[in-house]
Scaffold this motif. Structure first.
Motif, short mmCIF file in Angstrom:
data_model
loop_
_atom_site.label_atom_id
_atom_site.label_comp_id
_atom_site.label_asym_id
_atom_site.label_seq_id
_atom_site.Cartn_x
_atom_site.Cartn_y
_atom_site.Cartn_z
N THR A 114 38.82 9.93 86.01
CA THR A 114 37.43 10.22 86.34
C THR A 114 36.81 11.08 85.24
OG1 THR A 114 38.03 10.16 88.66
CG2 THR A 114 35.95 11.18 88.14
N SER A 135 34.55 6.49 87.41
CA SER A 135 35.99 6.27 87.47
C SER A 135 36.35 5.26 86.38
CB SER A 135 36.37 5.73 88.85
OG SER A 135 37.74 5.48 88.91
N GLY A 136 37.08 5.72 85.38
CA GLY A 136 37.46 4.86 84.26
C GLY A 136 38.95 4.62 84.22
N LYS A 137 39.38 3.86 83.24
CA LYS A 137 40.80 3.53 83.09
C LYS A 137 41.65 4.78 82.86
CE LYS A 137 40.00 -1.07 81.28
NZ LYS A 137 40.07 -1.96 80.13
N ALA A 138 41.10 5.76 82.13
CA ALA A 138 41.85 6.98 81.82
C ALA A 138 41.61 8.08 82.85
CB ALA A 138 41.47 7.47 80.43
N LYS A 140 32.40 1.38 89.47
CA LYS A 140 32.95 2.52 88.72
C LYS A 140 32.13 3.79 88.92
CE LYS A 140 35.06 -0.27 85.14
NZ LYS A 140 35.16 -0.52 83.71
#
Length: 108
Positions: free
Chosen positions: A43, A38-41, A16
């Motif tokens: 960057t 880099s996340g689920k929602a 991530k």
């Protein structure tokens, strides 16, 4: 307070964490070790932090209002995307070793 320099060091771990960032403000104050994640929602930017004795992570430096946090994040992510685009165009222009091997095999 103006951001006068952003330096990005990409990380190629495949996780991530995408890059470390150094930001200079007004050509006189620098903050190291911001992270592009880099996340689920999408960057986002993580502020530099340290681990406490209890195992918690505490920010070492951070904006004190959401407007400035948003401004820092948008400028850093914009620069990160620009650097990514430049790297991709360089990689497309330079043939890889496998391209050269295929070309030699076709000729030989």
């Amino acid at each position: 307070m103006e951001i006068t320099d952003i330096r990005i060091k990409k990380v190629s771990t495949g996780g991530k964490l995408k890059a470390y960032v150094t930001v200079t403000f007004d050509d006189c104050f620098v903050v190291h070790n911001l992270k592009i994640i880099s996340g689920k929602a999408g960057t986002f930017i993580a502020m530099p932090s340290r681990k406490t004795k209890t195992g918690e992570y505490k920010d070492i430096a951070h904006p004190i209002n959401s407007e400035f946090r948003h401004r820092i994040q948008s400028e850093i992510i914009s620069e990160y995307e620009k650097v990514q685009d430049e790297l991709e165009s360089i990689e497309e222009a330079v043939p890889s070793d496998s391209d050269e091997v295929e070309s030699e095999q076709e000729q030989g």
